[in-house]
Design an enzyme around this catalytic site. Structure first.
Site, PDB file in Angstrom:
ATOM      1  N   ALA A  99      -5.608   2.554   1.369  1.00 41.98           N
ATOM      2  CA  ALA A  99      -4.639   3.527   1.880  1.00 41.98           C
ATOM      3  C   ALA A  99      -5.318   4.449   2.888  1.00 41.98           C
ATOM      4  O   ALA A  99      -4.729   4.818   3.910  1.00 41.98           O
ATOM      5  CB  ALA A  99      -4.025   4.336   0.738  1.00 41.98           C
ATOM      6  N   VAL A 126      -7.028   8.097  -3.918  1.00 41.83           N
ATOM      7  CA  VAL A 126      -7.931   7.244  -4.677  1.00 41.83           C
ATOM      8  C   VAL A 126      -8.073   5.863  -4.046  1.00 41.83           C
ATOM      9  O   VAL A 126      -9.063   5.167  -4.283  1.00 41.83           O
ATOM     10  CB  VAL A 126      -7.445   7.095  -6.140  1.00 41.83           C
ATOM     11  CG1 VAL A 126      -6.244   6.152  -6.231  1.00 41.83           C
ATOM     12  CG2 VAL A 126      -8.573   6.614  -7.049  1.00 41.83           C
ATOM     13  N   SER A 127      -7.116   5.460  -3.223  1.00 41.95           N
ATOM     14  CA  SER A 127      -7.121   4.108  -2.657  1.00 41.95           C
ATOM     15  C   SER A 127      -7.900   4.035  -1.347  1.00 41.95           C
ATOM     16  O   SER A 127      -7.500   4.650  -0.355  1.00 41.95           O
ATOM     17  CB  SER A 127      -5.679   3.644  -2.411  1.00 41.95           C
ATOM     18  OG  SER A 127      -5.672   2.464  -1.636  1.00 41.95           O
ATOM     19  N   PRO A 128      -8.983   3.257  -1.302  1.00 42.02           N
ATOM     20  CA  PRO A 128      -9.735   3.136  -0.052  1.00 42.02           C
ATOM     21  C   PRO A 128      -8.917   2.444   1.046  1.00 42.02           C
ATOM     22  O   PRO A 128      -9.045   2.765   2.222  1.00 42.02           O
ATOM     23  CB  PRO A 128     -10.950   2.301  -0.438  1.00 42.02           C
ATOM     24  CG  PRO A 128     -10.520   1.534  -1.648  1.00 42.02           C
ATOM     25  CD  PRO A 128      -9.580   2.438  -2.376  1.00 42.02           C
TER      26      PRO A 128
END
Length: 223
Positions: free
Chosen positions: A18, A14-16
């Site tokens: 990351a 979900v983390s751009p």
């Protein structure tokens, strides 16, 4: 380049940011000699444990951080769409439990299948805006990566083995000092360990590990 350099990168699809860090660590020549371990966690659980607030819920920061995502993607040549996915942020608990189950099945010293799954999931969500959190999208994607029988076995383990492993991984990230993603725990050739947060600290990661950085291109923004 010292062969003993180690990086542990905690990730949630979900983390751009990351994703940006994952892509750079996977593909950039600077890090090719490092021993990199990828650990699936649930970002929502980590944020709750820290009492942290998602940037998109903060006035002004929500606009800034999206532009910041675009700028870093352009700077580091990471394939990502300019606009956010329409469903952002989706609930990735089901995805991350499957990835944790896969990692548990193979072991952290054998992450070939986990990396293949992360490659596929990150690209589908961030470069194609596929709704990877939906079973009808996730299932064929995992089958393409793992094969039908193996994908079914991992999906079956997600609720039990994957749930426990994901919780343990998230607790591990919290204990390592993480409060958001990307979180990187690095050990250099001298045996010294340091943690770094954020794509904008990849230059510091390289310096700490004694890696030779390019003298031109997007890396100049990290110096």
């Amino acid at each position: 380049m010292a062969p003993n350099n180690k990086i542990t990168l905690y990730v949630d699809t979900v983390s751009p940011f990351a994703y940006l860090a994952y892509y750079v660590l996977r593909h950039h020549a600077v890090f090719q000699g490092c021993d990199i371990t990828y650990v699936p966690i649930f970002l929502g659980g980590l944020m709750k444990a820290c009492g942290n607030t998602a940037p998109i819920n903060i006035t002004n920061k929500n606009v800034w951080i999206n532009r910041n995502r675009q700028l870093w993607a352009e700077t580091l040549h990471v394939p990502i769409k300019k606009e956010l996915p329409s469903n952002f942020p989706p609930m990735t608990l089901g995805i991350m439990r499957q990835l944790a189950a896969l990692d548990e099945a193979d072991g952290r010293d054998k992450q070939r299948r986990l990396v293949q799954a992360l490659d596929a999931l990150y690209h589908e969500f961030w470069a194609e805006h596929g709704e990877t959190h939906k079973p009808e999208v996730l299932r064929p994607l995992m089958e393409k990566v793992l094969g039908g029988e193996a994908a079914a076995a991992i999906a079956a383990e997600a609720a039990r083995v994957g749930k426990a492993a994901l919780q343990r991984n998230t607790d591990e990230a919290f204990a390592a000092g993480a409060f958001g993603l990307p979180w990187m725990v690095c050990t250099n050739a001298a045996g010294e360990t340091e943690s770094f947060w954020g794509v904008d600290h990849l230059g510091q990661v390289a310096s700490f590990l004694g890696l030779k950085r390019p003298e031109s291109g997007g890396w100049k923004a990290l110096l």
